[in-house]
Design a protein around this motif. Structure first.
Motif, short mmCIF file in Angstrom:
data_model
loop_
_atom_site.label_atom_id
_atom_site.label_comp_id
_atom_site.label_asym_id
_atom_site.label_seq_id
_atom_site.Cartn_x
_atom_site.Cartn_y
_atom_site.Cartn_z
N THR A 1 2.83 58.57 -36.15
CA THR A 1 2.81 57.10 -36.27
C THR A 1 4.07 56.62 -36.97
OG1 THR A 1 0.40 57.19 -36.43
CG2 THR A 1 1.45 55.14 -37.12
N MET A 2 4.45 57.32 -38.02
CA MET A 2 5.66 56.93 -38.76
C MET A 2 6.89 57.05 -37.87
SD MET A 2 4.69 58.88 -42.30
CE MET A 2 6.33 58.82 -42.96
N LYS A 3 6.93 58.12 -37.06
CA LYS A 3 8.10 58.36 -36.20
C LYS A 3 8.16 57.35 -35.04
CE LYS A 3 10.09 62.27 -33.67
NZ LYS A 3 9.45 62.34 -32.36
N ASP A 4 6.99 57.06 -34.46
CA ASP A 4 6.94 56.16 -33.29
C ASP A 4 7.16 54.69 -33.65
OD1 ASP A 4 6.39 58.36 -31.81
OD2 ASP A 4 4.28 57.88 -31.43
N HIS A 5 6.87 54.32 -34.90
CA HIS A 5 6.94 52.89 -35.28
C HIS A 5 7.76 52.70 -36.55
CE1 HIS A 5 3.71 52.14 -32.36
NE2 HIS A 5 3.13 53.21 -32.87
N PRO A 6 8.99 53.18 -36.58
CA PRO A 6 9.76 53.06 -37.83
C PRO A 6 9.96 51.59 -38.21
CG PRO A 6 11.18 53.72 -36.00
CD PRO A 6 9.77 53.76 -35.49
N GLY A 7 9.64 51.28 -39.43
CA GLY A 7 9.84 49.91 -39.93
C GLY A 7 8.83 48.91 -39.37
N ALA A 8 7.82 49.38 -38.61
CA ALA A 8 6.94 48.44 -37.93
C ALA A 8 5.47 48.60 -38.31
CB ALA A 8 7.08 48.59 -36.42
N TYR A 9 5.11 49.67 -38.95
CA TYR A 9 3.68 49.84 -39.28
C TYR A 9 3.36 49.25 -40.65
CZ TYR A 9 5.34 54.01 -41.84
OH TYR A 9 6.02 54.86 -42.67
N ILE A 10 2.07 48.92 -40.80
CA ILE A 10 1.59 48.42 -42.09
C ILE A 10 0.94 49.59 -42.81
CG2 ILE A 10 -0.05 46.85 -43.23
CD1 ILE A 10 2.08 45.28 -41.85
N LEU A 11 1.27 49.74 -44.06
CA LEU A 11 0.64 50.78 -44.85
C LEU A 11 -0.39 50.12 -45.78
CD1 LEU A 11 0.32 53.66 -45.96
CD2 LEU A 11 2.25 53.22 -47.48
N VAL A 12 -1.64 50.51 -45.65
CA VAL A 12 -2.69 50.03 -46.56
C VAL A 12 -3.00 51.17 -47.52
CG1 VAL A 12 -5.05 49.15 -46.76
CG2 VAL A 12 -3.67 48.55 -44.76
N VAL A 13 -2.99 50.86 -48.79
CA VAL A 13 -3.28 51.91 -49.78
C VAL A 13 -4.46 51.50 -50.63
CG1 VAL A 13 -2.35 53.40 -51.59
CG2 VAL A 13 -0.81 52.41 -49.89
N GLU A 14 -5.45 52.37 -50.69
CA GLU A 14 -6.63 52.16 -51.53
C GLU A 14 -6.55 53.21 -52.65
OE1 GLU A 14 -10.24 52.29 -49.26
OE2 GLU A 14 -11.46 52.82 -50.99
N GLY A 15 -6.71 52.78 -53.88
CA GLY A 15 -6.66 53.74 -54.99
C GLY A 15 -5.31 53.72 -55.69
N SER A 16 -5.29 54.33 -56.88
CA SER A 16 -4.07 54.33 -57.69
C SER A 16 -3.27 55.60 -57.46
CB SER A 16 -4.44 54.22 -59.17
OG SER A 16 -5.28 55.31 -59.52
N ALA A 17 -1.99 55.52 -57.79
CA ALA A 17 -1.16 56.73 -57.81
C ALA A 17 -1.34 57.37 -59.18
CB ALA A 17 0.29 56.33 -57.60
N THR A 18 -1.14 58.65 -59.25
CA THR A 18 -1.32 59.33 -60.53
C THR A 18 -0.09 60.15 -60.89
OG1 THR A 18 -2.67 60.96 -61.68
CG2 THR A 18 -2.72 61.06 -59.30
N LEU A 19 0.40 59.93 -62.10
CA LEU A 19 1.64 60.58 -62.50
C LEU A 19 1.44 61.73 -63.48
CD1 LEU A 19 3.77 57.34 -63.16
CD2 LEU A 19 3.54 58.62 -61.03
#
Ligand code: FSX
Ligand code: SF4
Ligand code: F3S
Length: 358
Positions: A108-126
């Motif tokens: 998906t990332m390769k076929d739609h560069p700059g065109a897909y929407i990324l939805v993120v649920e949850g926090s990042a953890t460092l």
């Protein structure tokens, strides 16, 4: 469905009537606060534009955000994402697993560069190099960075994604951080709430599909149409607040009459969200209508900020301009006198009736 099939074509193929399709477009236009003259643009876009690819990451969270979305009462609200918009990758729901799932994400990332929407649920953890949440052999934070690179925009869905929510509460053992602390070079749309309202994410994507840009945001980066008012401003119990009629405990007479929940901890006066307008389950209810105070779940760090059942020390823009404790006691005092007087009158009438019968 084919990748060039429009939402309308998909909806018709699934047996959804044109009337229901148009109702959905009108609903979205109204929720986005658009002028009625703009509604035909939504219809036009959903009829003619091909699907928008969406990648949905589940990081450190409880999955209730996805549940809220999946359980939305209006079928088209979730179908828009899961069918027309075509969710290419979602760890919770995708049929693929393991390497196959990762391959779908990369494709998906390769076929739609700059065109897909990324939805993120949850926090990042460092914390400790991010080891507290790993997916597909990498830390969730690395996965987030990699997937965000080619996204057109990132929707941080839920309070965990927008402000780290419960994982970020003291002492924050995993060093949980919001998505915007990790992704800094993309438009980020914050959709807070624990869980958030499903219509906000659908409305945001419909807006992007129709106008080619993200909707207007508040100064906190939230879609303005949904987050510009306080819960208090449109609350179903507001008349009781203005009249100084407050629930003092959850089983008192005021609670039974639906009085204002401010004194039992309601954070509606400082919480910006659309719950009182959209309500949940297709307008059935929202926490306050169901008898529970708003806990401010869409505000930053609400777990740490105030005890859930302790009332706010001060109400911003307090319409009644008085000490609420005193006003409440005053009204309750009058009400109590009323009850005593009523009881007294009833006793007198009964006594007279008794005397009369004798
Ligand atoms: Fe967080 Fe979502 Fe609260 Fe849960 O997954 S916003 S803990 S309702 O659901 O991320
Ligand atoms: Fe509603 Fe809470 Fe405001 Fe009372 S304090 S009117 S229950 S939002
Ligand atoms: Fe959350 Fe308050 Fe709405 S607790 S769901 S913002 S009424």
């Amino acid at each position: 469905m084919s990748k060039t099939e429009s939402y309308y074509q998909w909806a018709r193929r699934k047996g959804i009537s044109r009337r229901d399709f148009l109702k959905f477009c009108t609903l979205m236009g109204a929720m986005l606060g658009l002028d009625a003259a703009e509604f035909p643009k939504i219809v036009q876009a959903l009829q003619s534009k091909p699907r928008l690819p969406v990648i949905y990451l589940n990081l450190q969270e409880c999955t209730c955000c996805a549940e809220s979305f999946l359980r939305s009462a209006h079928p088209l609200v979730s179908d828009l994402i899961f069918n027309m918009i075509s969710l290419d990758y979602m760890e919770v729901l995708q049929a693929a697993a393991g390497h196959q799932a990762e391959a779908v994400r990369l494709k998906t990332m390769k076929d739609h560069p700059g065109a897909y929407i990324l939805v993120v649920e949850g926090s990042a953890t460092l914390g400790d190099g991010g080891v507290y949440c790993t997916i597909g052999g990498v830390t969730s934070t690395e996965l987030l960075k990699e997937t965000a690179k080619g996204a057109a925009a990132v929707i941080a869905y839920g309070s965990c994604a927008t402000n780290a929510c419960i994982q970020g509460a003291y002492p924050n053992p995993t060093q949980a951080v919001p998505i915007r602390s990790v992704v800094k070079d993309k438009p980020i749309i914050d959709v807070p709430g624990c869980p958030p309202i499903a219509e906000v994410i659908t409305g945001t994507i419909v807006h992007y599909l129709t106008f080619g840009k993200i909707p207007e945001l508040t100064n906190q980066g939230r879609p303005k149409a949904f987050y510009q008012h306080r819960v208090h401003d449109n609350c179903v119990r507001r008349a009781f607040f203005d009249a100084g009629q407050f629930v003092e405990s959850f089983d008192d007479a005021g609670a039974k009459q639906g009085w204002c929940l401010y004194k039992v901890g309601c954070k509606g006066p400082t919480t910006y969200n659309a719950c009182a307008i959209t309500e949940w389950n297709d307008g059935v209810s929202y926490p306050i209508k169901s008898g529970h105070p708003c806990i401010g779940c869409s505000e930053n760090n609400f777990f740490d900020n105030t005890p859930l059942y302790t009332h706010l020390a001060k109400i911003p823009n307090n319409a009644i301009g008085k000490d609420v404790d005193k006003v409440g006691m005053g009204v309750l005092g009058v009400a109590a006198l009323g009850v005593v007087a009523h009881a007294g009158m009833t006793a007198m009438v009964k006594h007279q009736e008794y005397q009369h019968k004798k």
